[in-house]
Design a protein around this motif. Structure first.
Motif, PDB file in Angstrom:
ATOM      1  N   GLN A 150       0.832  -1.206   0.000  1.00 19.17           N
ATOM      2  CA  GLN A 150       0.000   0.000   0.000  1.00 19.17           C
ATOM      3  C   GLN A 150       0.865   1.253   0.000  1.00 19.17           C
ATOM      4  N   PHE A 153       2.199   1.819  -3.574  1.00 20.08           N
ATOM      5  CA  PHE A 153       1.174   2.391  -4.452  1.00 20.08           C
ATOM      6  C   PHE A 153       0.929   3.858  -4.118  1.00 20.08           C
ATOM      7  N   LYS A 154       0.822   4.158  -2.829  1.00 24.58           N
ATOM      8  CA  LYS A 154       0.541   5.534  -2.408  1.00 24.58           C
ATOM      9  C   LYS A 154       1.691   6.468  -2.764  1.00 24.58           C
ATOM     10  N   SER A 157       1.479   7.268  -6.588  1.00 28.95           N
ATOM     11  CA  SER A 157       0.348   8.142  -6.933  1.00 28.95           C
ATOM     12  C   SER A 157       0.553   9.550  -6.386  1.00 28.95           C
ATOM     13  N   SER A 219       1.246   1.931 -10.966  1.00 25.18           N
ATOM     14  CA  SER A 219       0.634   3.181 -11.424  1.00 25.18           C
ATOM     15  C   SER A 219      -0.716   2.953 -12.104  1.00 25.18           C
ATOM     16  N   GLY A 223      -5.475   0.777  -8.452  1.00 27.44           N
ATOM     17  CA  GLY A 223      -4.786   0.772  -7.167  1.00 27.44           C
ATOM     18  C   GLY A 223      -4.679  -0.600  -6.519  1.00 27.44           C
TER      19      GLY A 223
END
Length: 333
Positions: A150, A153-154, A157, A219, A223
């Motif tokens: 997580q 991914f965060k 972004s 990306s 998500g």
């Protein structure tokens, strides 16, 4: 060509006319066919994904609510893409990545069609190439620990949104967590090169230290966890038909030779080739055999080439009396 592409999955059938939507998809398909050809010639592996994969399985082509084409490449192939495109990408296409387009904010690449424009309100104010495109996502190693995944991914972004906000002062992304909001506003103040370097550094660390049993398109629009995969999913490759793509791959040389035989010009023959396959896509016919489709393509190519030459002739030999007004007898008196 200008088309509206509304970020967030709004139904394009409600935004574009039937002809505009067909034109958009036909041009995207043409990009995919040329991309596929380049990848095969240079030993690059790619896979269709997301709505493109769903459409190939269910409809053998586009699904009604999907207006773009998404492909993924394992990181080793993705890292070669820039070098291959610099030598082999067909004329009229543009590889959009962090190196080739200084305004581009994302962690994935796009293959863009020159001299076109897609209007995306999400990217308003961002100074970059905005032609019709297909998306090319890298597939990276993903942490097996969900919290670390997580974070990965965060991180990607947040840094990408910060790069958008650096160009569009009205852009803002409302993060609920204080830590993410602080990172977002910190990155906005940093130079573009620093933001990209930090984004690549974190992704690179996970690629080095993760086992590779779990993979992800970090990306991707959906998500975590929807953009995660098992590594074995990429071990074998299954070919799927997509619209008229298999016909284009099979008969593009035949069409080009016929067109070139008429025009004696490489660029004109390429334009005619594209027009012919756009007609193939729009006609929606079911052909009985390869010989049937080949005969249809040759006949349409000949007619298209003749019409092209006829239009050139009309422009070249247009009478002067249609271009400038004639003097009357009184003018000379």
């Amino acid at each position: 060509m200008t088309a509206n592409n509304y970020h967030g999955g709004e139904n394009l059938e409600e935004q574009l006319s039937e002809k505009e939507l067909a034109d958009l998809k036909a041009k995207e398909l043409d990009i995919l066919v040329k991309f596929d050809r380049m990848c095969k010639e240079n030993n690059l592996r790619y896979f269709i994904t997301a709505g493109t994969l769903l459409g190939a399985v269910r409809h053998k082509g586009f699904i009604p609510w999907d207006d773009d084409i998404d492909v993924v490449m394992l990181r080793k192939d993705f890292n070669r893409l820039n070098r291959v495109c610099s030598k082999a990408l067909p004329e009229g296409l543009f590889l959009q990545d962090k190196k080739n387009d200084k305004g581009y904010p994302f962690h994935f690449d796009k293959i863009r069609l020159d001299n076109t424009e897609v209007i995306d309100p999400f990217l308003e104010g961002v100074n970059m190439h905005k032609g019709i495109y297909i998306d090319v996502f890298p597939v990276d190693k993903c942490p097996e620990n969900n919290k670390l995944a997580q974070f990965m991914f965060k991180w990607v972004s947040t840094t990408s949104y910060a790069l958008i906000a650096k160009q569009n002062k009205d852009f803002d992304f409302d993060y609920t967590k204080k830590s993410a909001r602080m990172l977002y506003h910190f990155m906005i103040k940093m130079p573009r090169g620093f933001v990209i370097a930090m984004r690549d550094f974190v992704v690179g660390i996970f690629n080095v230290f993760c086992s590779g049993k779990k993979l992800c398109t970090v990306s991707g629009a959906h998500g975590f966890p929807r953009e995660t995969y098992k590594s074995e999913w990429f071990e074998e490759k299954i070919m799927l038909p997509f619209e008229s793509g298999e016909y284009v791959a099979k008969f593009h040389e035949t069409v080009f030779r016929v067109a070139f035989g008429y025009t004696k010009n490489h660029a004109d023959a390429q334009d005619i080739e594209q027009d012919v396959f756009l007609k193939l896509y729009r006609c929606g016919r079911n052909f009985e055999s390869d010989e049937h489709i080949r005969a249809w393509l040759i006949r349409v190519t000949m007619n298209t080439a003749k019409n092209f030459l006829r239009s050139c002739s009309v422009r070249r030999y247009e009478p002067l009396d249609e271009q400038i007004p004639c003097e009357s007898e009184s003018d000379g008196a």
